[in-house]
Write an enzyme that holds these catalytic residues in place. Structure first.
Site, PDB file in Angstrom:
ATOM      1  N   HIS A 151     -99.713  26.697  40.589  1.00  0.00           N
ATOM      2  CA  HIS A 151     -99.757  25.402  41.323  1.00  0.00           C
ATOM      3  C   HIS A 151    -100.453  24.368  40.453  1.00  0.00           C
ATOM      4  O   HIS A 151    -101.683  24.374  40.333  1.00  0.00           O
ATOM      5  CB  HIS A 151    -100.530  25.572  42.637  1.00  0.00           C
ATOM      6  CG  HIS A 151    -100.606  24.319  43.470  1.00  0.00           C
ATOM      7  ND1 HIS A 151    -100.413  24.329  44.837  1.00  0.00           N
ATOM      8  CD2 HIS A 151    -100.847  23.016  43.161  1.00  0.00           C
ATOM      9  CE1 HIS A 151    -100.535  23.108  45.317  1.00  0.00           C
ATOM     10  NE2 HIS A 151    -100.813  22.284  44.314  1.00  0.00           N
ATOM     11  N   HIS A 203    -100.277  19.991  38.997  1.00  0.00           N
ATOM     12  CA  HIS A 203     -99.670  18.647  38.984  1.00  0.00           C
ATOM     13  C   HIS A 203     -99.732  18.097  37.563  1.00  0.00           C
ATOM     14  O   HIS A 203    -100.822  17.966  37.002  1.00  0.00           O
ATOM     15  CB  HIS A 203    -100.438  17.709  39.920  1.00  0.00           C
ATOM     16  CG  HIS A 203    -100.450  18.186  41.335  1.00  0.00           C
ATOM     17  ND1 HIS A 203     -99.510  17.800  42.260  1.00  0.00           N
ATOM     18  CD2 HIS A 203    -101.274  19.069  41.969  1.00  0.00           C
ATOM     19  CE1 HIS A 203     -99.762  18.404  43.418  1.00  0.00           C
ATOM     20  NE2 HIS A 203    -100.820  19.182  43.272  1.00  0.00           N
ATOM     21  N   LYS A 239     -91.033  22.966  48.247  1.00  0.00           N
ATOM     22  CA  LYS A 239     -92.377  22.680  48.738  1.00  0.00           C
ATOM     23  C   LYS A 239     -92.347  21.899  50.025  1.00  0.00           C
ATOM     24  O   LYS A 239     -91.694  20.851  50.118  1.00  0.00           O
ATOM     25  CB  LYS A 239     -93.121  21.880  47.659  1.00  0.00           C
ATOM     26  CG  LYS A 239     -94.532  21.445  48.023  1.00  0.00           C
ATOM     27  CD  LYS A 239     -95.539  22.559  47.829  1.00  0.00           C
ATOM     28  CE  LYS A 239     -96.907  22.158  48.369  1.00  0.00           C
ATOM     29  NZ  LYS A 239     -97.858  21.846  47.337  1.00  0.00           N
ATOM     30  N   HIS A 252     -98.114  23.047  51.662  1.00  0.00           N
ATOM     31  CA  HIS A 252     -99.406  22.358  51.812  1.00  0.00           C
ATOM     32  C   HIS A 252     -99.745  22.483  53.291  1.00  0.00           C
ATOM     33  O   HIS A 252     -99.166  21.805  54.127  1.00  0.00           O
ATOM     34  CB  HIS A 252     -99.325  20.889  51.377  1.00  0.00           C
ATOM     35  CG  HIS A 252    -100.649  20.191  51.545  1.00  0.00           C
ATOM     36  ND1 HIS A 252    -101.457  19.842  50.487  1.00  0.00           N
ATOM     37  CD2 HIS A 252    -101.331  19.822  52.656  1.00  0.00           C
ATOM     38  CE1 HIS A 252    -102.580  19.287  50.942  1.00  0.00           C
ATOM     39  NE2 HIS A 252    -102.522  19.252  52.261  1.00  0.00           N
ATOM     40  N   HIS A 287    -103.371  26.534  47.825  1.00  0.00           N
ATOM     41  CA  HIS A 287    -104.769  26.086  47.770  1.00  0.00           C
ATOM     42  C   HIS A 287    -105.521  26.283  49.086  1.00  0.00           C
ATOM     43  O   HIS A 287    -105.970  25.327  49.709  1.00  0.00           O
ATOM     44  CB  HIS A 287    -104.876  24.635  47.295  1.00  0.00           C
ATOM     45  CG  HIS A 287    -103.971  23.631  47.951  1.00  0.00           C
ATOM     46  ND1 HIS A 287    -103.690  23.628  49.287  1.00  0.00           N
ATOM     47  CD2 HIS A 287    -103.287  22.576  47.433  1.00  0.00           C
ATOM     48  CE1 HIS A 287    -102.882  22.620  49.569  1.00  0.00           C
ATOM     49  NE2 HIS A 287    -102.619  21.972  48.459  1.00  0.00           N
ATOM     50  N   ASP A 296    -104.199  23.936  41.203  1.00  0.00           N
ATOM     51  CA  ASP A 296    -104.081  22.629  41.861  1.00  0.00           C
ATOM     52  C   ASP A 296    -104.770  21.548  41.028  1.00  0.00           C
ATOM     53  O   ASP A 296    -105.340  20.606  41.582  1.00  0.00           O
ATOM     54  CB  ASP A 296    -104.624  22.658  43.294  1.00  0.00           C
ATOM     55  CG  ASP A 296    -104.236  21.400  44.073  1.00  0.00           C
ATOM     56  OD1 ASP A 296    -103.249  20.740  43.707  1.00  0.00           O
ATOM     57  OD2 ASP A 296    -104.937  21.076  45.048  1.00  0.00           O
TER      58      ASP A 296
END
Ligand SMILES: NC(=O)N[C@@H](CC(=O)O)C(=O)O
Ligand SMILES: [Zn+2]
Ligand SMILES: [Zn+2]
Length: 347
Positions: free
Chosen positions: A17, A19, A102, A139, A177, A250
């Site tokens: 995970h 970004h 997602k 999420h 997360h 994350d």
């Protein structure tokens, strides 16, 4: 007293995970995460988000173009919306490079405005994912403004996730997360098709680190850091040896001025030292021997991918973390900025 381990060699880890953002920031984020991670699950919450196969594959090409030498492999993810069709899911799966989709509840986190407004809207897509074997990444927070921010993960599990799991028993789901004891218990009690990622910062910190003695915006991320009992439950889960919990940093960079603001963005940057930070948390829990499973085995096993075949070595060698790193035309303040990290990854 037993003497401390000086070196730790483990199978090359992956980040399930992360970004990487886009544009001028890519060269910096990709350099950091590809330093020793074999693969990474790339989050699709761009502006605009990667909602279809073509945009996800074009994003993959930009990541590969920004990549320094080495074998780092980006694994792509489709951003689910109310309108995602079963055909799009099948097309994504057939591309060979998109391994998951997602679920961002609309409004739950950074760049989630185009997310899902009602989970029933994605049931046709979830049906297709279950059929073709594409993972659902979640999420897990409700967005109802009446629900206290510290309760949003727990309420999401009770009111949304339970329904998804019951309706699609053959769908592989990663609760991303996780931040609560409730999430740990839910995952532990669910079938083998349900797993979770845990970040390094949720293992190292609780809400006191963010709020006691002054407000520290670089610890602000979503789901928000919780109280100490939840941190303890996460540490227990990560170091338990259970194959249901694995590494997902994350790492989510935002420019310094966007974090140090009257209304600061959510996200913590850890890609400068992902494994090094996890090693600190595992050592603190006397569980360095459990790091390899968490960082390098359980993720690929759950995704149905081969484990990496080579290794990386951690050395007990402390170093000073810079106050900031370049991020495109700006800077990002990393976790532990200006402090020391006890471990280094050596070639
Ligand atoms: N975790 C965060 O606080 N922020 C992430 C989004 C997310 O993973 O929810 C981001 O993209 O900045
Ligand atoms: Zn998230
Ligand atoms: Zn994220």
């Amino acid at each position: 007293m037993t003497s401390k381990v000086e070196f730790l060699t483990i199978t090359r880890p992956d980040d399930w995970h992360v970004h990487l953002r886009d544009g001028v920031q890519l060269k910096d984020t990709v350099r950091d995460i590809s330093r020793y991670m074999g693969r990474a699950i790339i989050m699709p919450n761009l502006v605009p988000p990667a909602t279809c196969t073509d945009t996800a594959l074009a994003y993959r090409d930009r990541i590969l173009a920004a990549k320094p030498q080495g074998n780092f492999e980006p694994l792509m993810v489709l951003y689910l919306t109310d309108k995602t069709t079963p055909e799009e899911i099948k097309k994504a799966k057939a591309s060979g490079h998109i391994v998951a989709a997602k679920l961002y509840p609309a409004g739950a986190t950074t760049n989630s405005d185009s997310g899902v407004t009602d989970i029933e809207n994605i049931f046709p897509a979830l049906e297709a994912m279950q059929e073709v074997g594409m993972l659902l990444l979640v999420h897990g927070e409700v967005t109802d403004s009446a629900i206290d921010i510290f309760d949003r993960e727990k309420v999401f599990i009770e009111t949304k996730l339970v329904k998804i799991v019951e309706s699609f028993p053959g769908l592989k789901i990663v609760l991303e997360h996780i931040t609560t004891k409730d999430a740990v218990e839910f995952v532990n009690n669910a079938s083998d098709n349900v797993a979770a990622t845990i970040t390094a910062h949720h293992l190292l910190y609780n809400r006191n680190h963010m709020l006691a003695g002054g407000i520290r915006p670089h610890y602000y991320c979503l789901p928000i850091l919780k109280r100490n009992i939840h941190q303890q439950a996460l540490i227990e889960a990560a170091t338990s040896g259970s194959k249901k919990f694995f590494l997902g940093t994350d790492s989510a960079p935002h420019a310094k001025d966007k974090k140090e603001a009257a209304c600061g963005c959510a996200g913590a940057y850890t890609a400068h030292a992902p494994l090094e930070l996890y090693a600190e948390a595992f050592e603190e829990a006397n569980a360095l021997d459990k790091l390899e499973g968490f960082a390098s085995h359980f993720g690929p096993d759950f995704y149905g991918l081969p484990r990496n075949v080579d290794t990386v070595t951690l050395k007990r060698q402390s170093w000073d973390v810079p106050q900031s790193y370049p991020l495109g035309d700006s800077h990002v303040v990393p976790i532990k900025a200006g402090a020391q990290i006890d471990w280094s990854v050596v070639a």
